[in-house]
Write an enzyme that holds these catalytic residues in place. Structure first.
Site, PDB file in Angstrom:
ATOM      1  N   LYS A   1      72.357  35.570   7.997  1.00  0.00           N
ATOM      2  CA  LYS A   1      71.296  36.098   7.136  1.00  0.00           C
ATOM      3  C   LYS A   1      70.479  34.930   6.605  1.00  0.00           C
ATOM      4  O   LYS A   1      71.035  33.882   6.246  1.00  0.00           O
ATOM      5  CB  LYS A   1      71.937  36.888   5.991  1.00  0.00           C
ATOM      6  CG  LYS A   1      70.972  37.586   5.066  1.00  0.00           C
ATOM      7  CD  LYS A   1      71.763  38.392   4.033  1.00  0.00           C
ATOM      8  CE  LYS A   1      70.886  39.103   3.036  1.00  0.00           C
ATOM      9  NZ  LYS A   1      71.695  39.886   2.062  1.00  0.00           N
TER      10      LYS A   1
ATOM     11  N   SER B   1      70.455  44.519   1.546  1.00  0.00           N
ATOM     12  CA  SER B   1      69.433  43.560   1.943  1.00  0.00           C
ATOM     13  C   SER B   1      69.709  42.916   3.300  1.00  0.00           C
ATOM     14  O   SER B   1      68.830  42.295   3.889  1.00  0.00           O
ATOM     15  CB  SER B   1      69.295  42.466   0.879  1.00  0.00           C
ATOM     16  OG  SER B   1      70.502  41.744   0.713  1.00  0.00           O
TER      17      SER B   1
ATOM     18  N   SER C   1      74.690  45.329  -0.295  1.00  0.00           N
ATOM     19  CA  SER C   1      73.806  44.676   0.680  1.00  0.00           C
ATOM     20  C   SER C   1      74.457  44.353   2.020  1.00  0.00           C
ATOM     21  O   SER C   1      73.761  43.977   2.957  1.00  0.00           O
ATOM     22  CB  SER C   1      73.203  43.403   0.079  1.00  0.00           C
ATOM     23  OG  SER C   1      72.184  43.735  -0.829  1.00  0.00           O
TER      24      SER C   1
END
Length: 524
Positions: free
Chosen positions: A101, A182, A206
């Site tokens: 990420k 996210s 997330s």
């Protein structure tokens, strides 16, 4: 080697996704075996995934799941192949391409942006300790995934999976639907077969939300099991990184690699004493005799998901589990306390992070600067604002008595008086719940819709939360959550693995533009 690469590249070009022998959807164990017998190599797999990214992420469905590729990925893969040929195999991850990420730093010359234009030049040349652990275990860092900007902590009206740097991540099960966030890019990329696995981060939901909406496995570990050093922060109380994979065994293998103490992160002081070989701990018979508490946190909000949930509960019982109904505590009280805690911790954390970056590359040196940057940059606020940033800027410091009380109360209500009390009173070892409903259509006017999840209880407590695919609603994935007390990852993974092996429901996406193309909509 050529066969493995050809299969993935050919599949990418065709846009198909369901070939049973397709190595794009291979896991840690089978791809490792393929390299051991010489039918694949790290170089061939890396080339094949890069070809698939070009065909599906950059073109074709255009998933927008990956922001940047590691320019050294192929060179790293060749070095790992040379080690294998010399008889050195570092472990099950040796030679396997993994995505990060894009709020996790890596020393490969790529920027760590958190999706924000304010960090577009943030090339720190630092490896987060979890990245160092991955590369020491033999993983190839393939690149960095798109995300909800600032890990979905800029606006309550945000669109999940959108960042000013990367645009909107598309859900591979229906391109007009949310990939959640996210860790949206990590979820979509893994689901689409663009890497063996990815690392996500979670403060509250997330990892688990994008995992369930993209039909994959996601594990939010106990806070303190995995280092947070050199990861763009939200909360010192709740932040953690974790694996996002297509099966539970892969999550276990990656957690084994990334778990451990880090002197720079005091929360991880006892991690080494708790970590184990999570892959070896898996047991396909783990559900037999297991007592499981059933939380119906979101039951009634999606009748179709409720049907799939009942089927999952029946599968647990058929595998020998004893199910006990439990009632979770009032989530509103916990979430209100959490909101105050996150505001305070974000301001302190992001100010400290920005101070650690190069002023030549990152002009914004604190949260106030970020607010000013966003206000002056139309590309940042074209879809939604930054009211969370503004509220956090007005928050007190980490020594504020009201903050300290809110943090203590939230931890107590979610942990000892929440998860732990539910486990003890019902005499169960784990809790299960719907991970959430199917993905909603992305709406640029009203933002992302979400029917809720059980994520806040383990997130605020700092306890582990595993989601595993449990089925589909009109072709859209939904997941089953396993929640336990602190440091119970080995047991959660084993129970999730037993459920996965008993059901085997996961199927690869086919990238439809929409599932709303039906004669029923036209009265036919």
């Amino acid at each position: 080697m050529k066969r493995a690469a050809g299969l993935i590249a050919g599949l990418a070009a065709a846009g198909a996704a369901n070939a049973a022998d397709d190595p794009a959807f291979g896991g840690v164990v089978d791809l490792g075996q393929a390299m051991a017998r010489g039918s694949a190599s790290s170089e061939s797999l890396t080339k094949a995934y890069l070809a698939r990214i070009a065909a599906l992420d950059r073109k074709g469905p255009k998933l927008n799941s990956i922001i940047v590729l590691n320019p050294h990925a192929l060179a790293d893969a060749r070095k790992l192949d040379a080690e294998r040929e010399a008889g050195k195999v570092r472990g099950p991850l040796h030679g396997l391409p993994i995505l990060l990420k894009d709020n996790i730093e890596s020393a490969d010359g790529t920027a760590t942006t958190a999706g924000s234009l304010a960090l577009k030049n943030n090339i720190t040349r630092r490896d987060a300790p979890l990245v160092k652990r991955l590369t020491e275990a033999g993983a190839v860092i393939l690149g960095k995934t798109n995300l909800s900007e600032w890990a979905n902590y800029r606006s309550s009206r945000s669109i999940s999976g959108w960042s000013a740097i990367g645009g909107l991540v598309r859900n591979p099960y229906a391109l007009d639907r949310s990939a959640c966030g996210s860790s949206a890019g990590s979820g979509a990329a893994v689901a689409a077969g663009l890497a063996v696995a990815a690392i996500g981060t979670e403060t509250d939901g997330s990892i688990t939300c994008p995992a369930t909406m993209n039909g994959i496995v996601g594990l939010k570990p106990t806070v303190g099991l995995v280092s947070r050093t050199h990861i763009v922060p939200i909360s010192g109380s709740q932040d953690t990184a974790g694996p996002m994979t297509r099966n539970v065994a892969d999550a276990a293998a990656i957690l084994t690699a990334i778990a451990g103490s880090d002197p720079a992160d005091p929360a991880t002081a006892s991690a080494d004493s708790h970590k184990t070989d999570y892959l070896k701990a898996l047991d396909a018979q783990a559900l037999n005799g297991a007592r499981i508490g059933v939380m119906r946190t979101t039951v009634g909000r999606s009748p179709q998901t409720d049907v799939v949930f009942e089927q999952a509960l029946a599968a647990l019982k058929a595998a020998g589990a004893v199910l006990v109904e439990v009632t979770p505590p009032d989530g509103k009280v916990i979430e209100d306390l959490e909101e105050m805690v996150l505001r305070v911790e974000f301001k302190a954390g992001v100010n400290a992070y920005l101070a650690s970056t190069s002023p030549d590359q990152v002009k914004s040196r604190n949260l106030a600067d970020l607010i000013a940057f966003n206000a002056a940059e139309p590309r940042e606020t074209v879809l939604f604002g930054q009211e969370i940033f503004v509220a956090a800027q007005g928050a007190p410091g980490l020594d504020d008595p009201a903050y300290l009380k809110a943090k203590a109360d939230a931890k107590r209500l979610a942990g000892p008086e929440g998860v732990d009390r539910l486990l003890a009173d019902a005499k169960v070892e784990v809790l299960v719940a719907q991970s959430g409903g199917p993905a909603s259509v992305v709406d640029r006017v009203n933002g992302s819709k979400w029917m809720g999840s059980p994520s806040s209880l383990p997130a605020v407590a700092g306890y582990p939360h595993l989601t595993v695919p449990m089925g589909y609603v009109e072709g859209l994935p939904v997941g089953l959550s396993f929640i336990g007390t602190a440091w119970s990852e080995a047991r959660l993974l084993s129970l999730g693995y037993a459920f996965e092996q008993a059901t085997k429901v996961r199927r690869a996406p086919t990238f439809p533009a929409s599932i709303n193309t039906s004669p029923a909509f036209d009265g036919q």
